[in-house]
Every structure is written in structure tokens, then in C-alpha cells.
Design an enzyme around this catalytic site. Structure first.
Site, short mmCIF file in Angstrom:
data_model
loop_
_atom_site.label_atom_id
_atom_site.label_comp_id
_atom_site.label_asym_id
_atom_site.label_seq_id
_atom_site.Cartn_x
_atom_site.Cartn_y
_atom_site.Cartn_z
N GLY A 46 -36.60 -8.06 9.33
CA GLY A 46 -38.01 -8.25 9.01
C GLY A 46 -38.73 -8.44 10.32
O GLY A 46 -38.45 -7.74 11.30
N GLU A 47 -39.60 -9.41 10.36
CA GLU A 47 -40.32 -9.70 11.61
C GLU A 47 -39.88 -11.10 12.06
O GLU A 47 -40.23 -12.10 11.45
CB GLU A 47 -41.83 -9.61 11.34
N SER A 48 -39.09 -11.12 13.13
CA SER A 48 -38.44 -12.38 13.50
C SER A 48 -39.43 -13.50 13.84
O SER A 48 -39.20 -14.66 13.52
CB SER A 48 -37.46 -12.16 14.64
N CYS A 78 -30.53 -7.74 12.23
CA CYS A 78 -31.73 -7.34 12.97
C CYS A 78 -32.60 -8.56 13.31
O CYS A 78 -32.22 -9.35 14.18
CB CYS A 78 -32.47 -6.27 12.18
N ARG A 105 -35.45 -8.07 22.09
CA ARG A 105 -36.06 -7.48 20.90
C ARG A 105 -36.56 -6.07 21.16
O ARG A 105 -36.86 -5.72 22.29
CB ARG A 105 -37.23 -8.34 20.44
N ILE A 134 -33.75 -0.20 13.20
CA ILE A 134 -35.21 -0.17 13.05
C ILE A 134 -35.81 -1.19 14.01
O ILE A 134 -35.64 -2.39 13.83
CB ILE A 134 -35.63 -0.51 11.59
N ARG A 135 -36.46 -0.72 15.02
CA ARG A 135 -36.98 -1.61 16.08
C ARG A 135 -35.92 -2.68 16.39
O ARG A 135 -36.19 -3.88 16.39
CB ARG A 135 -38.31 -2.24 15.67
N HIS A 170 -28.97 -2.35 10.18
CA HIS A 170 -29.22 -2.76 8.78
C HIS A 170 -28.16 -2.22 7.83
O HIS A 170 -28.38 -1.16 7.22
CB HIS A 170 -30.57 -2.19 8.33
N GLU A 172 -27.55 -3.14 4.97
CA GLU A 172 -28.03 -3.19 3.58
C GLU A 172 -28.84 -1.95 3.21
O GLU A 172 -29.18 -1.76 2.05
CB GLU A 172 -28.85 -4.49 3.36
N1 GLN Z 1 -38.06 -6.00 15.99
C1 GLN Z 1 -38.06 -6.87 14.90
C2 GLN Z 1 -38.07 -8.31 15.35
O1 GLN Z 1 -37.59 -8.63 16.42
C3 GLN Z 1 -36.82 -6.69 14.05
C4 GLN Z 1 -36.94 -5.46 13.23
C5 GLN Z 1 -36.08 -5.48 12.01
O2 GLN Z 1 -35.62 -6.54 11.55
N2 GLN Z 1 -35.91 -4.34 11.47
O3 GLN Z 1 -38.55 -9.11 14.62
#
Ligand code: GLN
Length: 193
Positions: A46-48, A78, A105, A134-135, A170, A172
């Protein structure tokens, strides 16, 4: 066994589905009380930064850290990996700091925000894992107590330290259940379930 999935934000539903396929009882965790009587916990992607903020706002942060330090098996994917790290490169709000890793990150560069790659994970057998990034972060440095289970482009992307497991990708978002199964084996090692 009863596994919690931190459901503040991010890809928690997909983890729930994987765990249920493997026969675990799943509880979404949003409040302190929901952390009680769990055998393991997943911190999703998600968005850490947002997850860190929400953990502090909901008073989950300290209890969660204590539980993990007390041995609760935890799997961070992630953003979840970022939250487990003892240090994040650059400016970042507090992390749980339970794994001796330094994480960078969005580490694979902006041009390749998302990509998929086959990654060798010897601990899961000869068939590589099809990993969705993903990112994604990677592990920039790992302490001596950390076992690196997989690398991609020379960077650790899956690691374990005692009761903590962290992946930059990921699992999942695929149909490969092996990593969740590996985590559930960590859980039963501890809880005897
Ligand atoms: N780049 C995001 C972060 O550091 C992580 C992206 C993700 O969980 N898919 O929050």
C-alpha cells in the site's frame, strides 16, 4: 490457525483470499483488540507512509511492535517490508523497526514503476516465483542475523529474520501460494498449530 491481516489501507483483501485458500482463519485488523489471540500477522502493500500514520493514530503502533518483538510471526509485503525495517533511506515517519534491514523505497527507478520478473527462491523449491513489483523497495543493507531468501538485479527482495519475513514484491497478486505457505509454516513452528 488465526492470521491477522492489517487492513488500514492497501492490498489486504488479496492476502485474505490466499490465506483462506490455505485453510487459515483470517481476521482483518484495524483496532488494537483485533490484534489479540492471533498466531501470525500480514502487513500488506500500500502506501507505507500512510500505514505508518494510521498505525500511530489508531494506537496500534506500540502494541504491534511489542507483539512482534515478543515473537508474533509477521510477513510484510512491499510497503509492509518498509514498515518492518529498522531504517528507511531518506525522510520517513517512524517504522516498527523490528527487522535489521535498511530499505530504500521506490527503489527500482521511476521509469519502471511496476514490472514482473521470475525470481529464484531456493527455499520454495526449483520453480521460480513470478514476482510482481509495484513501486517496490529493496533491501539496501541487511544485518548478519538476516537471511536473504531471494535477490533481483543483485538486490535482496525477500528476507527472513527469526519471526519476521519481508518481500519487496506482491505474492498475493499471483496464484502462487508457496510464499504464504512458507509463512504459515513459520507460524506453526511457533504456535504448534
Ligand atoms: N512505494 C510504496 C511505499 O513505499 C510501496 C508500494 C507498494 O506497497 N506496492 O509505500
Amino acid at each position: 490457525m488465526r492470521i491477522g491481516v492489517l487492513a488500514m489501507q492497501g492490498a489486504f483483501r488479496e492476502h485474505r483470499i490466499m490465506l483462506e485458500r490455505l485453510g487459515a482463519e483470517v481476521r482483518e485488523v484495524r483496532r488494537r483488540e483485533e490484534l489479540e489471540h492471533l498466531h501470525g500477522l500480514i502487513i500488506p502493500g500500500g502506501e507505507s507512509k500512510t500505514i505508518s500514520q494510521l498505525l500511530r493514530k489508531t494506537d496500534l503502533f506500540d502494541v504491534l511492535r511489542e507483539e512482534i518483538q515478543g515473537g508474533l510471526p509477521v510477513f510484510g509485503t512491499c510497503a509492509g517490508m518498509v514498515l518492518l525495517a529498522k531504517e528507511v533511506v531518506g525522510d520517513f515517519p517512524p517504522t516498527l523497526g523490528v527487522m535489521d534491514i535498511v530499505v530504500r523505497r521506490n527503489a527500482f527507478g521511476r521509469q519502471v514503476e511496476s514490472f514482473e520478473a521470475d525470481v529464484e527462491v531456493p527455499a520454495l523449491g526449483p520453480e521460480p516465483v513470478h514476482a510482481v513489483f509495484i513501486r517496490a523497495p529493496y533491501i539496501e543493507r541487511a544485518g548478519t542475523g538476516v537471511e536473504v531468501l531471494a535477490t533481483y538485479a543483485g538486490r535482496p527482495v525477500l528476507a527472513r529474520q527469526g519471526n519476521c519475513l519481508a518481500s519487496a514484491f506482491h505474492p498475493e497478486l499471483t496464484t502462487d501460494l508457496r510464499l504464504h505457505k512458507y509463512f504459515l509454516a513459520m507460524v506453526s513452528e511457533r504456535s504448534g498449530k
